[in-house]
Scaffold this active site. Structure first.
Site, PDB file in Angstrom:
ATOM      1  N   ARG A 105     -15.618  11.953 -15.486  1.00  0.00           N
ATOM      2  CA  ARG A 105     -15.179  12.242 -14.125  1.00  0.00           C
ATOM      3  C   ARG A 105     -15.955  13.468 -13.631  1.00  0.00           C
ATOM      4  NH1 ARG A 105     -13.614   7.904 -14.932  1.00  0.00           N
ATOM      5  NH2 ARG A 105     -11.543   6.988 -14.683  1.00  0.00           N
ATOM      6  N   THR A 159     -11.363   8.829  -1.580  1.00  0.00           N
ATOM      7  CA  THR A 159     -11.690   9.067  -2.989  1.00  0.00           C
ATOM      8  C   THR A 159     -13.018   8.433  -3.385  1.00  0.00           C
ATOM      9  OG1 THR A 159     -10.968   8.516  -5.226  1.00  0.00           O
ATOM     10  CG2 THR A 159     -10.220   7.043  -3.513  1.00  0.00           C
ATOM     11  N   ASP A 160     -13.631   8.975  -4.431  1.00  0.00           N
ATOM     12  CA  ASP A 160     -14.858   8.354  -4.956  1.00  0.00           C
ATOM     13  C   ASP A 160     -14.553   7.046  -5.699  1.00  0.00           C
ATOM     14  OD1 ASP A 160     -13.659   9.409  -7.259  1.00  0.00           O
ATOM     15  OD2 ASP A 160     -15.396  10.591  -7.886  1.00  0.00           O
ATOM     16  N   GLU A 161     -13.275   6.802  -6.016  1.00  0.00           N
ATOM     17  CA  GLU A 161     -12.942   5.601  -6.795  1.00  0.00           C
ATOM     18  C   GLU A 161     -13.227   4.313  -6.028  1.00  0.00           C
ATOM     19  OE1 GLU A 161      -9.355   5.614  -9.028  1.00  0.00           O
ATOM     20  OE2 GLU A 161      -9.537   7.719  -9.538  1.00  0.00           O
ATOM     21  N   ASP A 220       7.803   9.206   7.243  1.00  0.00           N
ATOM     22  CA  ASP A 220       6.831   8.250   6.708  1.00  0.00           C
ATOM     23  C   ASP A 220       5.677   8.077   7.699  1.00  0.00           C
ATOM     24  OD1 ASP A 220       5.562   5.973   5.701  1.00  0.00           O
ATOM     25  OD2 ASP A 220       7.464   5.021   5.129  1.00  0.00           O
ATOM     26  N   ILE A 248      -3.113  18.349  -2.929  1.00  0.00           N
ATOM     27  CA  ILE A 248      -4.241  18.841  -2.121  1.00  0.00           C
ATOM     28  C   ILE A 248      -3.753  19.279  -0.740  1.00  0.00           C
ATOM     29  CG2 ILE A 248      -6.562  18.344  -1.265  1.00  0.00           C
ATOM     30  CD1 ILE A 248      -6.747  16.107  -3.378  1.00  0.00           C
ATOM     31  N   TYR A 263      -4.844   1.138  -6.788  1.00  0.00           N
ATOM     32  CA  TYR A 263      -4.963   2.387  -6.014  1.00  0.00           C
ATOM     33  C   TYR A 263      -6.279   2.416  -5.248  1.00  0.00           C
ATOM     34  CZ  TYR A 263      -6.413   7.211  -5.120  1.00  0.00           C
ATOM     35  OH  TYR A 263      -6.910   8.341  -4.522  1.00  0.00           O
ATOM     36  N   LYS A 318      -7.072   2.374  -1.163  1.00  0.00           N
ATOM     37  CA  LYS A 318      -7.822   3.424  -0.467  1.00  0.00           C
ATOM     38  C   LYS A 318      -9.067   2.818   0.211  1.00  0.00           C
ATOM     39  CE  LYS A 318      -7.170   7.352  -0.373  1.00  0.00           C
ATOM     40  NZ  LYS A 318      -6.335   8.220   0.515  1.00  0.00           N
ATOM     41  N   ARG A 329      -6.230   2.742 -20.538  1.00  0.00           N
ATOM     42  CA  ARG A 329      -5.725   2.297 -19.225  1.00  0.00           C
ATOM     43  C   ARG A 329      -6.379   0.948 -18.903  1.00  0.00           C
ATOM     44  NH1 ARG A 329      -7.191   6.391 -14.382  1.00  0.00           N
ATOM     45  NH2 ARG A 329      -5.188   7.328 -14.847  1.00  0.00           N
ATOM     46  N   PRO A 330      -5.615  -0.062 -18.453  1.00  0.00           N
ATOM     47  CA  PRO A 330      -6.242  -1.348 -18.087  1.00  0.00           C
ATOM     48  C   PRO A 330      -7.259  -1.148 -16.960  1.00  0.00           C
ATOM     49  CG  PRO A 330      -3.840  -1.526 -18.074  1.00  0.00           C
ATOM     50  CD  PRO A 330      -4.166  -0.071 -18.258  1.00  0.00           C
TER      51      PRO A 330
HETATM   52  P1  NAD Z   1      -0.282  13.725  -4.166  1.00  0.00           P
HETATM   53  O1  NAD Z   1       0.242  12.476  -4.789  1.00  0.00           O
HETATM   54  O2  NAD Z   1      -0.169  15.011  -4.903  1.00  0.00           O
HETATM   55  O3  NAD Z   1       0.421  13.957  -2.747  1.00  0.00           O
HETATM   56  C1  NAD Z   1       0.622  12.914  -1.837  1.00  0.00           C
HETATM   57  C2  NAD Z   1       1.604  13.418  -0.765  1.00  0.00           C
HETATM   58  O4  NAD Z   1       1.762  12.370   0.196  1.00  0.00           O
HETATM   59  C3  NAD Z   1       2.990  13.746  -1.308  1.00  0.00           C
HETATM   60  O5  NAD Z   1       3.436  14.968  -0.764  1.00  0.00           O
HETATM   61  C4  NAD Z   1       3.849  12.593  -0.822  1.00  0.00           C
HETATM   62  O6  NAD Z   1       5.209  12.953  -0.609  1.00  0.00           O
HETATM   63  C5  NAD Z   1       3.150  12.230   0.475  1.00  0.00           C
HETATM   64  N1  NAD Z   1       3.405  10.828   0.878  1.00  0.00           N
HETATM   65  C6  NAD Z   1       3.339   9.711   0.103  1.00  0.00           C
HETATM   66  N2  NAD Z   1       3.639   8.620   0.834  1.00  0.00           N
HETATM   67  C7  NAD Z   1       3.867   9.058   2.100  1.00  0.00           C
HETATM   68  C8  NAD Z   1       4.207   8.417   3.313  1.00  0.00           C
HETATM   69  N3  NAD Z   1       4.380   7.076   3.373  1.00  0.00           N
HETATM   70  N4  NAD Z   1       4.359   9.162   4.430  1.00  0.00           N
HETATM   71  C9  NAD Z   1       4.203  10.504   4.387  1.00  0.00           C
HETATM   72  N5  NAD Z   1       3.896  11.176   3.254  1.00  0.00           N
HETATM   73  C10 NAD Z   1       3.724  10.458   2.131  1.00  0.00           C
HETATM   74  O7  NAD Z   1      -1.789  13.407  -3.788  1.00  0.00           O
HETATM   75  P2  NAD Z   1      -3.065  14.356  -3.821  1.00  0.00           P
HETATM   76  O8  NAD Z   1      -3.627  14.366  -5.186  1.00  0.00           O
HETATM   77  O9  NAD Z   1      -2.732  15.627  -3.151  1.00  0.00           O
HETATM   78  O10 NAD Z   1      -4.065  13.497  -2.922  1.00  0.00           O
HETATM   79  C11 NAD Z   1      -4.076  13.674  -1.506  1.00  0.00           C
HETATM   80  C12 NAD Z   1      -5.096  12.711  -0.900  1.00  0.00           C
HETATM   81  O11 NAD Z   1      -6.380  12.973  -1.439  1.00  0.00           O
HETATM   82  C13 NAD Z   1      -4.809  11.239  -1.195  1.00  0.00           C
HETATM   83  O12 NAD Z   1      -5.116  10.505  -0.041  1.00  0.00           O
HETATM   84  C14 NAD Z   1      -5.754  10.893  -2.332  1.00  0.00           C
HETATM   85  O13 NAD Z   1      -6.092   9.535  -2.296  1.00  0.00           O
HETATM   86  C15 NAD Z   1      -6.925  11.777  -2.005  1.00  0.00           C
HETATM   87  N6  NAD Z   1      -7.749  12.220  -3.149  1.00  0.00           N
HETATM   88  C16 NAD Z   1      -7.152  12.802  -4.226  1.00  0.00           C
HETATM   89  C17 NAD Z   1      -7.953  13.269  -5.274  1.00  0.00           C
HETATM   90  C18 NAD Z   1      -7.356  13.927  -6.490  1.00  0.00           C
HETATM   91  O14 NAD Z   1      -8.082  14.188  -7.455  1.00  0.00           O
HETATM   92  N7  NAD Z   1      -6.081  14.265  -6.511  1.00  0.00           N
HETATM   93  C19 NAD Z   1      -9.338  13.102  -5.212  1.00  0.00           C
HETATM   94  C20 NAD Z   1      -9.896  12.465  -4.088  1.00  0.00           C
HETATM   95  C21 NAD Z   1      -9.080  12.043  -3.047  1.00  0.00           C
HETATM   96  O1  DAU Z   2     -11.721  10.346  -8.596  1.00  0.00           O
HETATM   97  C1  DAU Z   2     -10.749  10.760  -7.674  1.00  0.00           C
HETATM   98  C2  DAU Z   2      -9.386  10.334  -8.160  1.00  0.00           C
HETATM   99  O2  DAU Z   2      -9.069  11.192  -9.253  1.00  0.00           O
HETATM  100  C3  DAU Z   2      -8.310  10.412  -7.086  1.00  0.00           C
HETATM  101  O3  DAU Z   2      -8.614   9.503  -6.067  1.00  0.00           O
HETATM  102  C4  DAU Z   2      -6.928  10.092  -7.674  1.00  0.00           C
HETATM  103  O4  DAU Z   2      -5.939  10.262  -6.695  1.00  0.00           O
HETATM  104  C5  DAU Z   2      -6.676  11.049  -8.826  1.00  0.00           C
HETATM  105  O5  DAU Z   2      -5.449  10.725  -9.445  1.00  0.00           O
HETATM  106  C6  DAU Z   2      -7.806  10.971  -9.850  1.00  0.00           C
HETATM  107  O6  DAU Z   2      -7.799   9.678 -10.518  1.00  0.00           O
HETATM  108  P1  DAU Z   2      -8.039   9.553 -12.098  1.00  0.00           P
HETATM  109  O7  DAU Z   2      -7.468   8.289 -12.575  1.00  0.00           O
HETATM  110  O8  DAU Z   2      -9.461   9.845 -12.435  1.00  0.00           O
HETATM  111  O9  DAU Z   2      -7.154  10.842 -12.582  1.00  0.00           O
HETATM  112  P2  DAU Z   2      -6.181  11.032 -13.833  1.00  0.00           P
HETATM  113  O10 DAU Z   2      -5.859  12.502 -13.882  1.00  0.00           O
HETATM  114  O11 DAU Z   2      -5.059  10.081 -13.830  1.00  0.00           O
HETATM  115  O12 DAU Z   2      -7.132  10.688 -15.058  1.00  0.00           O
HETATM  116  C7  DAU Z   2      -8.357  11.385 -15.282  1.00  0.00           C
HETATM  117  C8  DAU Z   2      -9.037  10.724 -16.463  1.00  0.00           C
HETATM  118  O13 DAU Z   2      -8.278  11.020 -17.650  1.00  0.00           O
HETATM  119  C9  DAU Z   2      -9.089   9.216 -16.394  1.00  0.00           C
HETATM  120  O14 DAU Z   2     -10.293   8.761 -16.993  1.00  0.00           O
HETATM  121  C10 DAU Z   2      -7.886   8.756 -17.221  1.00  0.00           C
HETATM  122  C11 DAU Z   2      -7.785   9.830 -18.277  1.00  0.00           C
HETATM  123  N1  DAU Z   2      -6.424  10.146 -18.767  1.00  0.00           N
HETATM  124  C12 DAU Z   2      -5.457  10.379 -17.841  1.00  0.00           C
HETATM  125  C13 DAU Z   2      -4.174  10.698 -18.241  1.00  0.00           C
HETATM  126  C14 DAU Z   2      -3.073  10.932 -17.240  1.00  0.00           C
HETATM  127  C15 DAU Z   2      -6.188  10.263 -20.112  1.00  0.00           C
HETATM  128  O15 DAU Z   2      -7.097  10.064 -20.950  1.00  0.00           O
HETATM  129  N2  DAU Z   2      -4.922  10.580 -20.529  1.00  0.00           N
HETATM  130  C16 DAU Z   2      -3.892  10.788 -19.635  1.00  0.00           C
HETATM  131  O16 DAU Z   2      -2.744  11.057 -20.084  1.00  0.00           O
END
Ligand code: NAD
Ligand code: DAU
Length: 351
Positions: free
Chosen positions: A222, A132-134, A58, A12, A158, A162, A290-291
Site C-alpha cells: 500500500r 480512493t486509489d482502490e 444521511d 479524514i 467497497y 466508490k 482477505r477474499p
Molecule cells: P470513515 O469510515 O472513518 O468515516 C466515514 C464517515 O462518514 C463517518 O463519520 C460516518 O458516520 C459518515 N457516514 C457514513 N454513511 C453516511 C451517510 N449515509 N450520511 C452521512 N454520513 C455518513 O472514513 P474515512 O477513512 O475518514 O474516509 C473518508 C472518505 O475518504 C471516504 O469517502 C473514503 O472512501 C475516502 N478515502 C479514505 C481513505 C483511507 O485510507 N481512510 C483513503 C482514500 C479515500
Molecule cells: O487505498 C485507499 C483505501 O485504504 C481506502 O479507500 C479505504 O477506505 C481504506 O480502508 C484503505 O483500504 P485498505 O483495505 O487498504 O485498508 P486496511 O487498513 O483495511 O488494510 C490495509 C492492508 O492491510 C490491506 O492490504 C489489508 C491488510 N490487513 C488489514 C487488516 C485490518 C491485514 O493484513 N490485517 C488486518 O487486520
C-alpha cells in the site's frame, strides 16, 4: 461564507474540519449520519466553536440535504461521507451501495438544483468528491503507479461502490456542467482512525498484548499518506483545481504490510517497551487472507505536484512515529470505542 462537509465525524473528515478551522474563519456545516465510524469525540476541540455546525443525518436524505443547501448556501461541498472499510464491504455490501452510490447521487442532485438557483454562492460553487486509489484495481510489482488515466478496475464491493460514485460525479460534469473535482487518494493513517484499519488496529492490539493479524503472506503493498497531508491536498484542489479534473493523491511511500507492522512494533518497543523484554513483533500472527485481496496499490502524485504545487510533508517514518505517539497519548479515545461508550451521544439522540 461556509462549506458543507459530509462525513466530518469520521477519520479524514474530522481531521479536515480541525485543520480547516485552524486555518480559516470560514464556517463548516458538517453532515454526518454517525454510523459506527462517526465519532463526535474527534471534534471535541471545536464543540463550542460557532463556526462548526454539526447536523446528524444521511447524505441520502433528499429533503434534509435540500434544506441544508437552502439554509446555508454553501460555496462548496466536500464529500467524505462513505462506508469505508473493505472487510465490512465483503461481509455486508448493502450499506456501501446505499451511501456511496445512492448517497452521492442524492448530494449531486441537490447540488445541481442549488447551482441552478442563481444564488450568489452558486456562481463559484464547487463539489469536491473524495475518492480512493482502490478504484484502479491491483498493480503487478513491475507496473507503473496509478495515474489519473488508468482504467477503472475495482475489485471489492467497497471499491466498486466508490468507482460508481466517481462515475456519477464525472457524468454530472459532462451532462449538467456541475462544477466538480475528484480526488483519488492512497491509504491514510494518523489520529482518530477507527481501530478496524491496519495501523490503529495493530497499535491497539500490540498495547493490549493481542495477536497482530497479517492477512495472507503480508507482502501486499500500500502507499501510505499521513492524514494531514491529505487534508492539505484537498484544500489545494478545492482552491486551485481545474473543474472536471481528477487528482491522484499519494505519499510516495510504498510499503508491504509486514514492513508496516514491523515498523510499528519497533517504534512501540522504543516508546513503550513490553514488560519481560519481548518485542511487540512476537505478537505477529499470519491469518487467512482477505477474499479478492488487491496485491499492490501505488499512486503517481505528479499531476497534483506539477499543476497545483502540492507534495506531502511527512515521510512514512515521521508520520508513523507521530501517529503512534498520538495513540499512546489518547488511549481513552480508543478505550471508549472498544467499550462502546463513544456512542453515548448518538444513543441519547435516539432515546
Ligand atoms: P470513515 O469510515 O472513518 O468515516 C466515514 C464517515 O462518514 C463517518 O463519520 C460516518 O458516520 C459518515 N457516514 C457514513 N454513511 C453516511 C451517510 N449515509 N450520511 C452521512 N454520513 C455518513 O472514513 P474515512 O477513512 O475518514 O474516509 C473518508 C472518505 O475518504 C471516504 O469517502 C473514503 O472512501 C475516502 N478515502 C479514505 C481513505 C483511507 O485510507 N481512510 C483513503 C482514500 C479515500
Ligand atoms: O487505498 C485507499 C483505501 O485504504 C481506502 O479507500 C479505504 O477506505 C481504506 O480502508 C484503505 O483500504 P485498505 O483495505 O487498504 O485498508 P486496511 O487498513 O483495511 O488494510 C490495509 C492492508 O492491510 C490491506 O492490504 C489489508 C491488510 N490487513 C488489514 C487488516 C485490518 C491485514 O493484513 N490485517 C488486518 O487486520
Amino acid at each position: 461564507m461556509t462549506i458543507l462537509v459530509t462525513g466530518g465525524a469520521g477519520f479524514i473528515g474530522s481531521n479536515f474540519i480541525l485543520d480547516w478551522l485552524a486555518q480559516s474563519d470560514e464556517g463548516v456545516i458538517d453532515l454526518d449520519l454517525l454510523t459506527y465510524a462517526g465519532n463526535l469525540d474527534n471534534l471535541a476541540a471545536v464543540r463550542n466553536d460557532d463556526r462548526h455546525v454539526f447536523v446528524q443525518g444521511d447524505i441520502g436524505d433528499k429533503d434534509l440535504v435540500a434544506r441544508l443547501f437552502a439554509e446555508y448556501s454553501p460555496r462548496a461541498v466536500v464529500n467524505f461521507a462513505a462506508e469505508s472499510h473493505v472487510d465490512r464491504s465483503i461481509h455486508g455490501p448493502e450499506d456501501f451501495m446505499r451511501t456511496n452510490l445512492f448517497g452521492t447521487f442524492t448530494l449531486l442532485e441537490a447540488a445541481r438544483n442549488f447551482a441552478a438557483t442563481g444564488a450568489p454562492e452558486a456562481g463559484n460553487f464547487r463539489f469536491l468528491h473524495v475518492s480512493t486509489d482502490e478504484v484502479y484495481g491491483s498493480l503487478a510489482p513491475e507496473d507503473a503507479p496509478f495515474s489519473e488515466t488508468n482504467r477503472y478496475e475495482p475489485n471489492s464491493p467497497y471499491s466498486a461502490s466508490k468507482a460508481g460514485s466517481d462515475h456519477l460525479v464525472r457524468a454530472y460534469f459532462h451532462t449538467y456542467g456541475l462544477p466538480v473535482l475528484t480526488t483519488n487518494c492512497s491509504n491514510n493513517y494518523g489520529p482518530f482512525q477507527f481501530p478496524e484499519k491496519l495501523v490503529p488496529l495493530v497499535i491497539h492490539n500490540a498495547l493490549s498484548g493481542k495477536p497482530l493479524p497479517i492477512y495472507g503472506d503480508g507482502k501486499q503493498v500500500r502507499d501510505w499518506l499521513y492524514v494531514t497531508d491529505h487534508c492539505t491536498a484537498i484544500r489545494r484542489v478545492l482552491d486551485r483545481g481545474a473543474l472536471g479534473e481528477v487528482y491522484n493523491i499519494g505519499g510516495w511511500n510504498e510499503r508491504p504490510n509486514i514492513e508496516v507492522v514491523q515498523t510499528i512494533c519497533e517504534v512501540l518497543d522504543e516508546l513503550q517497551p513490553r514488560s519481560g523484554g519481548q518485542s511487540y513483533a512476537d505478537l505477529i500472527t499470519f491469518v487467512k487472507d482477505r477474499p479478492g485481496h488487491d496485491r499492490r496499490y501505488a499512486i503517481d502524485a505528479s499531476k497534483i505536484e506539477r499543476e497545483l504545487g502540492w507534495r506531502p510533508l511527512e515521510t512514512f517514518e515521521t508520520g508513523i512515529r507521530k501517529t503512534i505517539q498520538w495513540y499512546l497519548e489518547n488511549q481513552t479515545w480508543v478505550a471508549k470505542i472498544v467499550d462502546g461508550s463513544y456512542r453515548t451521544w448518538v444513543e441519547k439522540q435516539y432515546a
